[in-house]
Design a protein around this motif. Structure first.
Motif, mmCIF file in Angstrom:
data_model
loop_
_atom_site.group_PDB
_atom_site.id
_atom_site.type_symbol
_atom_site.label_atom_id
_atom_site.label_comp_id
_atom_site.label_asym_id
_atom_site.label_seq_id
_atom_site.Cartn_x
_atom_site.Cartn_y
_atom_site.Cartn_z
ATOM 1 N N ALA A 173 0.872 -1.247 0.025
ATOM 2 C CA ALA A 173 0.011 0.005 -0.005
ATOM 3 C C ALA A 173 0.744 1.183 0.012
ATOM 4 O O ALA A 173 0.577 2.441 -0.495
ATOM 5 C CB ALA A 173 -1.010 -0.104 1.238
ATOM 6 N N ALA A 174 1.833 1.352 0.508
ATOM 7 C CA ALA A 174 2.944 2.436 0.783
ATOM 8 C C ALA A 174 3.698 2.585 -0.535
ATOM 9 O O ALA A 174 4.214 3.550 -0.705
ATOM 10 C CB ALA A 174 3.990 2.117 1.883
ATOM 11 N N MET A 175 3.609 1.705 -1.401
ATOM 12 C CA MET A 175 4.150 1.632 -2.594
ATOM 13 C C MET A 175 3.273 2.598 -3.654
ATOM 14 O O MET A 175 3.936 2.949 -4.798
ATOM 15 C CB MET A 175 4.459 0.239 -3.359
ATOM 16 N N GLN A 176 2.198 2.702 -3.377
ATOM 17 C CA GLN A 176 1.226 3.566 -4.092
ATOM 18 C C GLN A 176 1.692 5.134 -4.076
ATOM 19 O O GLN A 176 1.645 5.568 -2.994
ATOM 20 C CB GLN A 176 -0.118 3.531 -3.764
ATOM 21 N N PRO A 177 1.768 5.671 -5.168
ATOM 22 C CA PRO A 177 1.631 5.231 -6.476
ATOM 23 C C PRO A 177 2.969 5.037 -7.107
ATOM 24 O O PRO A 177 3.914 5.109 -6.339
ATOM 25 C CB PRO A 177 1.306 6.764 -7.533
ATOM 26 N N TYR A 202 -0.135 -5.674 -6.734
ATOM 27 C CA TYR A 202 0.499 -4.662 -7.392
ATOM 28 C C TYR A 202 0.326 -4.459 -9.019
ATOM 29 O O TYR A 202 0.455 -5.582 -9.585
ATOM 30 C CB TYR A 202 2.084 -4.656 -7.233
ATOM 31 N N LEU A 203 -0.360 -3.633 -9.539
ATOM 32 C CA LEU A 203 -0.813 -3.605 -10.737
ATOM 33 C C LEU A 203 0.598 -2.986 -11.564
ATOM 34 O O LEU A 203 0.869 -1.925 -11.646
ATOM 35 C CB LEU A 203 -1.814 -2.599 -10.847
ATOM 36 N N GLY A 206 -8.285 -1.535 -3.383
ATOM 37 C CA GLY A 206 -7.031 -1.676 -2.603
ATOM 38 C C GLY A 206 -5.672 -2.109 -3.613
ATOM 39 O O GLY A 206 -4.974 -2.980 -2.901
ATOM 40 N N VAL A 207 -5.419 -1.502 -4.643
ATOM 41 C CA VAL A 207 -4.534 -2.020 -5.625
ATOM 42 C C VAL A 207 -3.441 -0.906 -5.624
ATOM 43 O O VAL A 207 -3.997 0.339 -6.017
ATOM 44 C CB VAL A 207 -5.117 -2.692 -7.005
ATOM 45 N N THR A 208 -2.321 -1.289 -5.925
ATOM 46 C CA THR A 208 -1.355 -0.280 -5.848
ATOM 47 C C THR A 208 -1.023 -0.398 -7.427
ATOM 48 O O THR A 208 -0.883 -1.229 -8.073
ATOM 49 C CB THR A 208 -0.001 -0.813 -5.218
ATOM 50 N N THR A 209 -0.891 0.917 -8.056
ATOM 51 C CA THR A 209 -0.791 0.993 -9.523
ATOM 52 C C THR A 209 0.536 1.577 -10.138
ATOM 53 O O THR A 209 1.073 2.607 -9.398
ATOM 54 C CB THR A 209 -2.152 2.001 -10.058
ATOM 55 N N ALA A 210 1.036 1.126 -11.097
ATOM 56 C CA ALA A 210 2.489 1.283 -11.620
ATOM 57 C C ALA A 210 2.259 1.682 -12.989
ATOM 58 O O ALA A 210 1.746 0.898 -14.027
ATOM 59 C CB ALA A 210 3.179 0.223 -11.390
#
Length: 583
Positions: A61-65, A310-311, A348-352
């Protein structure tokens, strides 16, 4: 994505506001593991991250965005081969300053590794990868490193070359794991990008992928150091978020019985819209449903079952592309990115964001389209209102009439229309009935001014939150095409666009069958079959399209424009010669 140079690009925004979403995102993920990870302090200086303990779900979660360093260390054969300059520390400084909390660094090892045992990776290349990774880590960013285009270059041959592929794959991860075993746990490993296997059905492909992931997991965990608990990303087959693929990934993760695993998938939208083919010019109900269904499936299958997601890549397959005319109309793309941010936050998905070079100009370190990035950034934290179109077309010579757009408030409230700092008058300049916004004839006449072709004025629909929706008042007349001759090497049709913009092209024969290389639809693919050349006053038909035409069979082309105008044109191929005739 597959291993050819991809045009396109992506990314952008705010640190504190995103971190404020952590409790909600972690709650949505619902992971109960107590495994602790070193997590960067996002206020850290370039001296390096100051770790604190977070669970795997909280760390993701902390990796977003997140942002992808695309077409760089994954480029073939070398770092600059696909049009980007060499990576610098300043690039990561920029990404961090723009509010990103993580970067994915795709790496293609093929050309830098011996193709035979012991499959040694070139030391110079490994040192370069390490340098780039360390620059990103020193900025307090999470970093993802993977095996990228190797997936289709040689891993795909696993069905016919099983032992050699497995040995070479193992050798990569043994060397990478050894190189980075003492790197902070803010570095993540992703086993393989978009795994695919030649002539293998889904069931067989899933078995091959499970074998590779199991080997990857055992190698990294057995290498010691921080690799013993490092977060490891495992993809679905093709990185596809289809139900069968996600179910298989869940099963594989359960068999590994490791709390420090992350699922990764990609999303590029409803295909006809993503590339503009088969009439997919709009982010319509079908494209919206594809997106919402995909994220609902990710949430229900993975996130709510305690699997962080992680998207690893998202965007549109052919947008933006600063090197070609835009396939996707900009307002439709804005709506796509606005909803994607909402769907990802809800799930609740982190996006790249996938950025091969089209979002961030790597030479200037500036965004190519600041308005597009602003929309993406805004979507990380809130919704924005949009409308059925970002353009209102008015005629150049005939009487101007009132025009109506449908507002899409997306949970916000409409607050009015502005032109710059001037608020337009409700009742006189526009009316609203439900979600129907009508600009009056009088207002449009004033805004159109001298009615020169093109955009004459810009107004903004403002909402209670999020970004305003820009509406471009555009003067046009029906475009005019002229006769042309050429060869199957390409046909340039003289065109007077007269303020209008091309949306798509329909191609059929006299018997009603489809003409062109995309035989399953009459609506051909933008830029692949046809392309507007606005500065050159021409409309181009590509060699692929012309070469696919039946010899001696006239094809009728219908060009559809964003104003609603259509223009019919006829093309006949005779051997290698091509003749175009205006209706």
């Amino acid at each position: 994505m597959k291993g050819t140079q991809r045009p396109g690009g992506h990314r952008g925004r705010g640190a504190g506001r995103v971190l404020g979403l952590l409790p909600a995102m972690v709650a949505a993920i619902g992971l109960t593991s107590t495994a602790a990870l070193a997590v960067p302090n996002h206020g850290a200086t370039s001296t390096g991250p100051k770790p604190r303990a977070l669970s795997p779900a909280s760390a993701v979660a902390a990796m977003q965005p997140s942002w992808n360093l695309g077409n760089t260390l994954d480029a073939i054969p070398d770092e600059t081969s696909w049009g980007n300059p060499p990576v610098t520390k300043a690039l990561f400084d920029t990404i961090r300053a723009q509010g990103f909390h993580s970067v994915r660094i795709p790496v293609t090892w093929t050309g830098h590794q011996s193709p035979t045992a012991p499959y040694a990776i070139d030391a110079t290349f490994m040192n370069r990868v390490k340098q780039v990774v360390d620059w990103a880590l020193s900025d307090g960013l999470y970093v993802v490193v993977n095996v990228h285009h190797d997936s289709w270059q040689w891993i795909s041959t696993m069905p016919t070359d099983h032992d050699n592929v497995l040995a070479r794959f193992d050798a990569i991860w043994k060397q990478v794991a050894a190189e980075f075993r003492d790197s902070p746990q803010t570095l993540l490993f992703e086993s393989i990008n978009e795994p695919q296997f030649d002539d293998a059905g889904d069931a067989q492909g899933i078995r091959y992928l499970d074998e590779l992931d199991t080997a990857f997991h055992g190698i990294v965990r057995g290498s010691g150091g921080n690799n013993a608990t490092r977060l490891l990303m495992l993809p679905t087959l093709h990185c596809n978020a289809g139900q069968t693929y996600m179910d298989a990934l869940v099963g594989g993760m359960k068999s590994l019985d490791d709390p420090n695993l992350v699922a990764t998938v990609h999303y590029y939208g409803w295909y006809p819209f993503s590339v503009n083919v088969a009439g997919g010019t709009r982010f319509d109900a079908t494209a919206q449903k594809d997106m919402s269904d995909t994220f609902t499936g990710i949430r229900d299958t993975l996130v709510t079952q305690g699997v962080p997601v992680y998207l690893g890549e998202y965007g549109l397959l052919q947008y933006p592309d600063h090197t070609h005319p835009s396939r996707v109309e900009r307002g439709e793309a804005l709506k796509y990115f606005e909803q994607l941010g909402h769907e990802a936050r809800t799930a609740g998905v982190t996006t790249a964001l996938w950025d091969p070079f089209s979002f961030l100009n790597r030479d200037t370190l500036r965004w190519r389209d600041p308005g597009l990035i602003a929309q993406i950034k805004s979507s990380w934290t809130t919704r924005s209102g949009t409308a059925s179109s970002d353009r209102v077309f008015v005629p150049a010579s005939s009487a101007i009439t009132a025009k109506t757009l449908t507002l899409n408030p997306n949970g916000t409230s409409f607050k009015g229309l502005w032109q710059g700092g001037t608020r337009l008058a409700a009742g006189r300049d526009y009316t609203v009935s439900g979600n129907e916004l009508t600009l009056t004839a009088a207002a449009l006449t004033r805004l159109a001014g001298d009615r020169a072709y093109g955009t004459n004025a810009t107004v903004e629909a403002r909402f209670s939150r999020g970004l305003p929706w820009k509406i471009y008042v555009t003067t046009y007349e029906t475009p005019v095409l002229s006769n042309a001759t050429g060869t199957t090497g390409g046909l340039s049709i003289p065109a007077r666009f007269r303020g209008d913009l091309l949306a798509t092209m329909e191609a059929t024969y006299a018997d009603g069958s489809n003409a062109g290389q995309t035989g399953w639809t009459p609506y051909q693919e933008f830029n692949a079959a046809f392309s507007p050349d606005y500065p050159g006053n021409a409309l181009l038909l590509t060699p692929d399209f012309l070469g696919a035409l039946h010899d001696g069979a006239p094809a009728t082309l219908t060009f559809h424009f964003w104003s609603g105008a259509t223009v019919t044109y006829h093309v006949t191929r005779s051997g290698s010669s091509v003749t175009g005739t205006a209706s």
